[in-house]
Scaffold this motif. Structure first.
Motif, PDB file in Angstrom:
ATOM      1  N   CYS A  39     -12.727   4.238  -4.514  1.00  0.00           N
ATOM      2  CA  CYS A  39     -11.377   4.790  -4.343  1.00  0.00           C
ATOM      3  C   CYS A  39     -10.739   5.348  -5.598  1.00  0.00           C
ATOM      4  O   CYS A  39      -9.922   6.264  -5.518  1.00  0.00           O
ATOM      5  CB  CYS A  39     -10.486   3.769  -3.667  1.00  0.00           C
ATOM      6  N   THR A  40     -11.115   4.857  -6.781  1.00  0.00           N
ATOM      7  CA  THR A  40     -10.621   5.533  -7.974  1.00  0.00           C
ATOM      8  C   THR A  40     -11.072   6.984  -7.924  1.00  0.00           C
ATOM      9  O   THR A  40     -10.327   7.914  -8.238  1.00  0.00           O
ATOM     10  CB  THR A  40     -11.123   4.849  -9.261  1.00  0.00           C
ATOM     11  N   GLY A  41     -12.308   7.162  -7.477  1.00  0.00           N
ATOM     12  CA  GLY A  41     -12.822   8.513  -7.288  1.00  0.00           C
ATOM     13  C   GLY A  41     -12.014   9.283  -6.265  1.00  0.00           C
ATOM     14  O   GLY A  41     -11.655  10.440  -6.481  1.00  0.00           O
ATOM     15  N   ASN A  42     -11.687   8.617  -5.139  1.00  0.00           N
ATOM     16  CA  ASN A  42     -10.897   9.292  -4.107  1.00  0.00           C
ATOM     17  C   ASN A  42      -9.536   9.727  -4.638  1.00  0.00           C
ATOM     18  O   ASN A  42      -9.029  10.792  -4.277  1.00  0.00           O
ATOM     19  CB  ASN A  42     -10.690   8.353  -2.908  1.00  0.00           C
ATOM     20  N   THR A  68     -10.506   7.929   5.117  1.00  0.00           N
ATOM     21  CA  THR A  68     -10.154   7.478   3.766  1.00  0.00           C
ATOM     22  C   THR A  68     -11.296   6.627   3.240  1.00  0.00           C
ATOM     23  O   THR A  68     -12.212   6.270   3.983  1.00  0.00           O
ATOM     24  CB  THR A  68      -8.901   6.574   3.766  1.00  0.00           C
ATOM     25  N   GLY A  69     -11.208   6.292   1.975  1.00  0.00           N
ATOM     26  CA  GLY A  69     -12.099   5.298   1.383  1.00  0.00           C
ATOM     27  C   GLY A  69     -13.555   5.689   1.413  1.00  0.00           C
ATOM     28  O   GLY A  69     -13.915   6.862   1.327  1.00  0.00           O
ATOM     29  N   SER A  76       0.828  -1.211   0.000  1.00  0.00           N
ATOM     30  CA  SER A  76       0.000   0.000   0.000  1.00  0.00           C
ATOM     31  C   SER A  76       0.858   1.253   0.000  1.00  0.00           C
ATOM     32  O   SER A  76       0.540   2.241  -0.662  1.00  0.00           O
ATOM     33  CB  SER A  76      -0.915   0.026   1.235  1.00  0.00           C
ATOM     34  N   MET A  77       1.961   1.186   0.756  1.00  0.00           N
ATOM     35  CA  MET A  77       2.805   2.380   0.843  1.00  0.00           C
ATOM     36  C   MET A  77       3.438   2.684  -0.515  1.00  0.00           C
ATOM     37  O   MET A  77       3.524   3.840  -0.939  1.00  0.00           O
ATOM     38  CB  MET A  77       3.868   2.204   1.922  1.00  0.00           C
ATOM     39  N   ILE A  78       3.829   1.633  -1.207  1.00  0.00           N
ATOM     40  CA  ILE A  78       4.372   1.827  -2.554  1.00  0.00           C
ATOM     41  C   ILE A  78       3.294   2.392  -3.476  1.00  0.00           C
ATOM     42  O   ILE A  78       3.529   3.323  -4.252  1.00  0.00           O
ATOM     43  CB  ILE A  78       4.949   0.495  -3.086  1.00  0.00           C
ATOM     44  N   ALA A  79       2.070   1.838  -3.348  1.00  0.00           N
ATOM     45  CA  ALA A  79       0.978   2.324  -4.204  1.00  0.00           C
ATOM     46  C   ALA A  79       0.778   3.824  -4.002  1.00  0.00           C
ATOM     47  O   ALA A  79       0.659   4.590  -4.967  1.00  0.00           O
ATOM     48  CB  ALA A  79      -0.311   1.569  -3.882  1.00  0.00           C
ATOM     49  N   THR A  80       0.729   4.249  -2.753  1.00  0.00           N
ATOM     50  CA  THR A  80       0.506   5.665  -2.469  1.00  0.00           C
ATOM     51  C   THR A  80       1.668   6.520  -2.957  1.00  0.00           C
ATOM     52  O   THR A  80       1.474   7.538  -3.643  1.00  0.00           O
ATOM     53  CB  THR A  80       0.313   5.870  -0.953  1.00  0.00           C
ATOM     54  N   GLY A 128      -7.543  10.265   1.604  1.00  0.00           N
ATOM     55  CA  GLY A 128      -7.416   9.549   0.344  1.00  0.00           C
ATOM     56  C   GLY A 128      -8.165   8.252   0.245  1.00  0.00           C
ATOM     57  O   GLY A 128      -9.213   8.057   0.844  1.00  0.00           O
ATOM     58  N   SER A 129      -7.573   7.362  -0.558  1.00  0.00           N
ATOM     59  CA  SER A 129      -8.213   6.087  -0.869  1.00  0.00           C
ATOM     60  C   SER A 129      -7.816   5.057   0.190  1.00  0.00           C
ATOM     61  O   SER A 129      -7.151   5.378   1.171  1.00  0.00           O
ATOM     62  CB  SER A 129      -7.747   5.641  -2.250  1.00  0.00           C
ATOM     63  N   CYS A 130      -8.202   3.802  -0.034  1.00  0.00           N
ATOM     64  CA  CYS A 130      -7.886   2.771   0.969  1.00  0.00           C
ATOM     65  C   CYS A 130      -6.389   2.509   1.085  1.00  0.00           C
ATOM     66  O   CYS A 130      -5.882   2.298   2.176  1.00  0.00           O
ATOM     67  CB  CYS A 130      -8.599   1.478   0.648  1.00  0.00           C
ATOM     68  N   VAL A 131      -5.666   2.502  -0.053  1.00  0.00           N
ATOM     69  CA  VAL A 131      -4.221   2.309   0.077  1.00  0.00           C
ATOM     70  C   VAL A 131      -3.596   3.491   0.808  1.00  0.00           C
ATOM     71  O   VAL A 131      -2.543   3.359   1.418  1.00  0.00           O
ATOM     72  CB  VAL A 131      -3.489   2.090  -1.279  1.00  0.00           C
ATOM     73  N   ASP A 132      -4.281   4.629   0.763  1.00  0.00           N
ATOM     74  CA  ASP A 132      -3.755   5.824   1.427  1.00  0.00           C
ATOM     75  C   ASP A 132      -3.888   5.781   2.942  1.00  0.00           C
ATOM     76  O   ASP A 132      -3.500   6.746   3.622  1.00  0.00           O
ATOM     77  CB  ASP A 132      -4.448   7.089   0.892  1.00  0.00           C
ATOM     78  N   ASN A 133      -4.428   4.699   3.492  1.00  0.00           N
ATOM     79  CA  ASN A 133      -4.381   4.554   4.942  1.00  0.00           C
ATOM     80  C   ASN A 133      -2.957   4.634   5.449  1.00  0.00           C
ATOM     81  O   ASN A 133      -2.713   4.938   6.604  1.00  0.00           O
ATOM     82  CB  ASN A 133      -5.019   3.237   5.377  1.00  0.00           C
TER      83      ASN A 133
END
Ligand code: SF4
Ligand code: SF4
Ligand code: SF4
Ligand code: SF4
Lengths: 626, 199
Positions: A298-301, A470-471, A224-228, A511-516
Motif C-alpha cells: 500500500c505504500t506503493g499504492n 484497492t490494496g 481510515s477516513m482520516i488517514a485518507t 487506492g490503498s487499504c485505508v482508501d477503502n
C-alpha cells in the motif's frame, strides 16, 4: 520445480521469480506455509484462547475433551472474543496510521515539517468545514492546525458520534444509533473491545459481535477516513494517471529503490529526493541511467495513486522482488512487511531500511523518520542507495511491465462523470451497469497468488459489474491488464459501452487499504442521490485472498455500512456455528447486510451477481436471474 | 515395517493428533464439515496429562499377542499382518467391553462410528490409519504432530536414535542441552508449580 511454482501463483513474474528464488535457495512465504501445514485446528476454528493466564485453553470440537475454558467460556464466547480482538487490532492499525498523518498535518501547521506542505488546500477547506472550523480568510496553515486538533479529538473522543459519520446516509446513521453501534471515538471503541474481551467482562457473544461492528465503524468512518483525507490534503487528491506494474518495473540500468508498507509520510519525501537533480547527477556519475522509485503493497499504492509511481508487486511478491537482485534499497514503514525480508535481502546486495518508530525488523537498519528530519534523511538514504548501485551482482528481471491507470479518488470519478454521480446512476438504472463491487484485500498463501482477485474481477466485469479495487487486489488486477482503457474489451456489452464512452477501464483503482473508505463514500453518494440507504444499493464487497486483521475490520465496516461482503479464506470462527450463523444470516436483520464465505472465486462471483440482481429487483429495476 | 512410534517426551499436549485422527475417521474427511456429522467422529488417540501436566499421547500398541484379541469371544478382533495392525470389525462387535477390560492401556472406547452400522455403538480403537496407508499416506496423527512426538518409521531406527540420544546425554561434559530449551523450561516451571502444591 516448474509445477510447484505454477501451483503457487497465477502471475508470470511470480512464477519466474519463484523459480529464481528456488535456484538461489531463498525460502519464501509459500515454503514456510507448507512447513506449517497442517495448521492447528483449534486456532483455525477460533477455539483456542490465550486471553488470560489461567489458559491457554482450547475447546474440543468433537466433544471428547474440554467444552469450556478454565474461566468457563464456551465455544461461542471464545470464538466471539477472538474475532472481536482481530477487529480491534485491524482498526487500531488503520487508525494509528491515520494518527501519524494528523501529526504530520499538525507539524506542517507549526512549520516544523520541512518538505511537507498542503497539496490540496481546497480539500483542506472542505474537510475543515465539516469539522465546523471557520476557514474564510484564514491562511491554510492555521486551518490545518485547527483541523489536526479537531481530528485528534476524534481519536480520544468525549463525543457521542465521530465527526465523519455525517458523511453516511441519514438512514444508516439512524440505524447505527438504534442498534447501539454508532462509533463514538476511534481509540475508544478499540479500547472498549479490549476491555470487553478481558476475562469476566462481556460474555454475551452477540453483544461482543455487535461491538465488533462498532469498533470496525470507528475504523471505516474514523481512523481510515482520516488517514485518507489527511493524505489527500498533504500530498494531493489522486487524479487518473498512468503507471506500470509487476517485477518488470525494476530497471537493470537504474538505481532501484523500493518503498513498502502503508504510510505515505516517508515515501513522499523519498520521491522528492529521488527527483532532485543533484542526486540524479550523482547516480549518473556512479554509472546509473537514473533513479527508479517503485512501490510494494500500500505504500506503493499511495504513490501510484498520486504520482503514477510504478508498482513492483503485492504482498506475496515482496520476497520475490528482492530476489531479482536489482533492488538497491528497500525502505519499509509498517504493516504487512514480512519479518523474513531482512534475511532474503542478506542473500543479495539490497540495503534494508526500517523507518518507523514503531516497527523494527531483523536484518534491517533502523533510520527513523520524523516530520522534522524526513526531508534530509530521505536525501541521505537515496544517496546511500545510489552508492549501493555499484555493489550489485547479477540481476534477473524476467518480464516487461504492464501498463495501468490509477488514481480514481471519488473526486476523480465524479469529475470523469461531469461532477455528479447521475451518469453512473443512469447507467445502473437502465441496466448497462448492473451494479458495483469492491474487490479488495491481501494475498494469502492459502489461495493461489492473485487467482482469487483476478478470477472474481474478470467474472464481475464480464457481467457488467463495475469493479472498484484497492490494496493488493488492485495490484493483482493491474498486473492482469484490467486497468487500461482497452480492458473494456473484457467487460460485458453494457459496461464496455459506458467505459468506452468515458475512456475509463472497467476496474477502477481507488487506492490503498485505508482508501477503502473511498468506496464507502462513493456508495454514500449513490445512496444519497437515490434517497436510499447503502444497503438498498446493488453493490457488494469481497476480499478473495485476505489474510490480515485489518481485512477483518474492513469487512466488518463494509457489512455494518450495509454492504454484503464475500470473504475468500474462512475466518477463525467455525468453532461456533452460532457465530457463523449470526455473521452470515442474523446480521441481515440488524444492519441489512451480512457476510458470506466462498474460497472459490467463480462461486463468489455468482453470489455477488445474485445479490446485485436481487437488490436491483428490490429497487424496481430490471433484474436478471443468476 | 514402519510403525507409529510415540516419543512422549516431545508431546506438547496440543491435541492436534486427536483432531486429525477423528477427522481421518469421519465421513467427509474435513475438519470443518466433520464436526457437523452424525455420529460425531471421535479420535482413537487420546492425549492425557501426566502428573506434571505434561501431555501424553495414548494409543493402541497393537500388542502381539494382543490381550483384547484374546478376550473377544465373537472374534471381532483380528490382525492385519501386512501392517501388524490389530483391528476391530464393527459388524461383528457385540459391544461387550471385554476387550477394553483386557487392554492394559485403556485405548478402546465405545461409540457410534462412521464405519459401524447406523445407530450401533461399537468398540473403536486405532486402526493404524489402514485406509490412509493404503493410499500411500502416513497415519493422520503422525502427519499432524508438529513436535515430533509421533513418528512413522521402522521401530529399530527409532530405538537406535533413542540409544544414541541417551548415550550422549549421559556422557560426562555433555552440557545436557535439551532438544527444545523453551519447552524444557516450561516443563520445569510446571514441575515446580506442582512441587509447590505439595509443600
Ligand atoms: S499432536 Fe503431538 S504434540 Fe500435539 S498432542 Fe498430539 S502427540 Fe502431542
Ligand atoms: S466389545 Fe466387541 S471387540 Fe470387544 S470383546 Fe466384545 S465383541 Fe469383541
Ligand atoms: S487394544 Fe490394547 S490390548 Fe489390544 S492390541 Fe491394542 S494395546 Fe494391545
Ligand atoms: S494411527 Fe490412525 S487411528 Fe491410530 S492414532 Fe493415528 S490416526 Fe488415529
Amino acid at each position: 520445480m516448474l509445477k510447484d511454482a505454477e501451483k503457487r501463483t497465477v502471475t508470470e513474474d511470480g512464477r519466474l521469480m519463484l523459480e529464481k528464488a528456488e535456484k538461489d535457495r531463498i525460502e519464501t512465504v509459500w515454503d514456510r506455509y507448507a512447513a506449517q501445514t497442517p495448521q492447528c485446528g483449534y486456532c483455525e476454528m477460533g477455539l483456542s484462547c490465550r486471553i488470560c493466564n489461567m489458559g491457554p485453553c482450547r475447546i474440543d470440537p468433537f466433544g471428547e475433551g474440554p467444552r469450556q475454558g478454565v474461566c468457563g467460556a464456551d465455544a461461542d464466547i471464545i470464538v466471539a472474543r477472538n474475532l472481536g480482538r482481530m477487529v480491534a487490532a485491524g482498526a487500531a492499525a488503520h487508525s494509528d496510521h491515520g494518527r501519524d498523518l494528523v501529526e504530520v498535518l499538525a507539524a506542517v501547521a507549526e512549520g516544523k515539517a520541512p518538505g511537507y506542505g498542503i497539496a490540496d488546500p481546497d480539500k483542506l477547506k472542505r474537510v475543515a468545514a465539516e469539522y465546523g472550523i471557520e476557514t474564510e480568510g484564514k491562511p491554510p496553515h492555521a486551518v490545518a492546525g485547527a483541523l489536526a486538533d479537531a481530528m485528534m479529538g476524534d481519536f480520544g473522543s468525549r463525543r457521542k458520534e465521530l465527526s465523519m459519520v455525517r458523511r453516511a446516509p441519514a438512514k444508516r446513521r439512524e440505524l447505527w444509533r438504534k442498534t447501539g453501534i454508532m462509533p463514538r471515538g476511534i481509540d475508544r471503541e478499540t479500547s472498549e473491545m479490549m476491555h470487553r474481551t478481558h476475562m469476566g467482562v462481556d460474555n454475551g457473544w452477540q453483544s461482543l459481535l455487535l461491538h465488533a461492528l462498532r469498533n470496525a465503524l470507528s475504523d471505516g468512518w474514523g481512523g481510515s477516513m482520516i488517514a485518507t483525507e489527511v493524505s489527500d490534503i498533504l500530498f494531493g487528491t489522486p487524479k487518473p494517471s498512468a503507471n506500470t506494474v509487476n517485477v518488470g518495473v525494476l530497471k537493470a540500468d537504474q538505481v532501484n529503490i523500493i518503498v513498502h508498507g502503508h504510510n505515505p509520510v516517508v515515501s513522499e519525501m523519498l520521491l522528492q529526493a529521488c527527483q532532485s537533480p543533484d542526486i540524479i547527477d550523482l547516480a549518473k556519475a556512479k554509472g546509473a541511467a537514473g533513479i527508479n522509485l517503485a512501490g510494494l503493497c500500500c505504500t506503493g499504492n499511495e504513490l501510484l495513486m498520486r504520482h503514477g509511481i510504478p508498482m513492483a508487486g503485492n504482498h506475496l511478491m515482496t520476497e520475490l522482488v528482492i530476489a531479482t537482485g536489482a533492488v538497491d534499497m528497500m525502505l519499509v514503514d509498517y504493516q504487512c512487511i514480512m519479518p523474513s525480508l531482512g534475511k532474503t535481502a542478506s542473500c543479495y546486495h539490497t540495503l534494508m531500511i526500517s523507518t518507523s518508530d514503531k516497527a523494527r525488523f531483523p536484518g534491517m537498519t533502523h533510520r527513523e523518520f520524523h516530520p522534522e528530519n524526513a526531508r534530509d534523511l530521505a536525501r541521505d538514504l537515496v544517496k546511500e542507495a545510489v552508492e549501493n548501485f555499484g555493489r550489485r551482482g547479477r540481476v534477473y528481471i524476467p518480464v516487461e511491465p504492464v501498463p495501468s491507470l490509477g488514481g480514481f479518488s471519488v473526486e476523480a470519478i465524479l469529475g470523469a462523470l461531469g461532477g455528479t454521480p447521475d451518469p453512473l446512476l443512469d447507467a445502473v438504472k437502465d441496466g448497462r451497469i448492473r451494479g458495483a463491487a469492491g474487490v479488495v484485500g491481501c494475498n494469502n498463501p492459502k489461495i493461489k497468488h492473485d487467482y482469487g482477485h483476478i478470477t472474481l474481477t474478470r467474472q464481475l466485469i464480464e457481467n457488467d459489474i463495475l469493479v472498484l479495487d484497492t490494496g493488493c487486489a488492485a495490484i493483482a488486477n493491474a498486473k492482469a491488464g484490467f486497468k487500461v482503457a482497452e480492458a473494456a474489451e473484457y467487460a460485458g456489452p453494457g459496461l464496455k459501452a459506458v467505459c468506452s464512452a468515458l475512456g475509463i477501464p472497467p476496474v477502477l483503482h481507488m487506492g490503498s487499504c485505508v482508501d477503502n473508505v473511498r468506496i464507502l463514500l462513493l456508495a454514500s453518494a449513490l445512496a444519497d442521490s437515490l434517497g436510499c440507504d447503502i444497503s438498498d444499493l446493488p453493490v457488494a464487497g469481497s476480499a478473495p485472498e485476505w489474510y490480515s486483521e485489518k481485512a477483518v475490520s474492513i469487512g466488518a465496516y463494509f457489512v455494518a455500512s450495509g454492504v454484503y461482503t464475500v470473504l475468500g479464506p474462512m475466518p477463525p470462527i467455525t468453532g461456533s456455528m452460532n457465530v457463523v450463523k449470526l455473521l452470515t444470516e442474523g446480521l441481515n436483520d440488524v444492519v441489512g447486510a451480512g457476510f458470506a464465505v466462498e474460497p472459490d472465486p467463480e462461486k463468489a462471483g455468482i453470489l455477488i451477481r445474485r445479490h446485485i440482481e436481487s437488490k436491483r429487483k428490490q429497487l424496481g429495476l430490471d433484474a436478471r436471474s443468476v | 515395517m514402519k510403525q507409529v512410534v510415540v516419543h512422549p517426551e516431545r508431546c506438547v499436549g496440543c491435541m492436534q493428533c486427536m483432531l486429525a485422527c477423528a477427522t481421518a475417521h469421519s465421513k467427509t474427511l474435513h475438519l470443518f464439515t466433520a464436526v457437523r456429522e452424525d455420529p460425531l467422529p471421535k479420535p482413537r488417540i487420546h492425549v492425557g496429562a501426566g502428573i506434571h501436566g505434561e501431555g501424553f499421547p495414548n494409543r493402541c500398541r497393537h500388542c502381539d499377542p494382543a490381550p483384547c484379541m484374546l478376550a473377544c469371544l465373537p472374534g471381532a478382533i483380528s490382525r492385519i499382518p501386512e501392517t501388524n495392525t490389530v483391528v476391530i470389525d464393527p459388524d461383528t462387535c457385540i459391544n461387550c467391553a471385554s476387550c477394553a477390560m483386557a487392554c492394559p492401556f485403556g485405548v478402546i472406547r465405545y461409540h457410534g462410528d462412521a464405519a459401524a452400522p447406523p445407530g450401533k455403538a461399537v468398540a473403536v480403537k486405532c486402526d493404524n490409519c489402514t485406509a490412509r496407508q493404503k493410499k500411500g499416506m502416513v497415519p493422520a496423527c503422525v502427519e499432524v504432530c508438529k513436535s515430533g512426538a509421533l513418528t512413522f518409521e521402522e521401530p529399530a531406527s527409532a530405538l537406535g536414535r533413542k540409544t544414541r540420544e541417551v548415550a550422549r546425554s549421559v556422557s560426562r561434559d555433555a552440557g545436557g542441552e535439551p532438544i527444545a530449551p523453551g519447552f524444557a523450561l516450561l516443563n520445569a516451571v510446571k514441575r515446580s508449580q506442582i512441587e509447590m502444591e505439595k509443600r
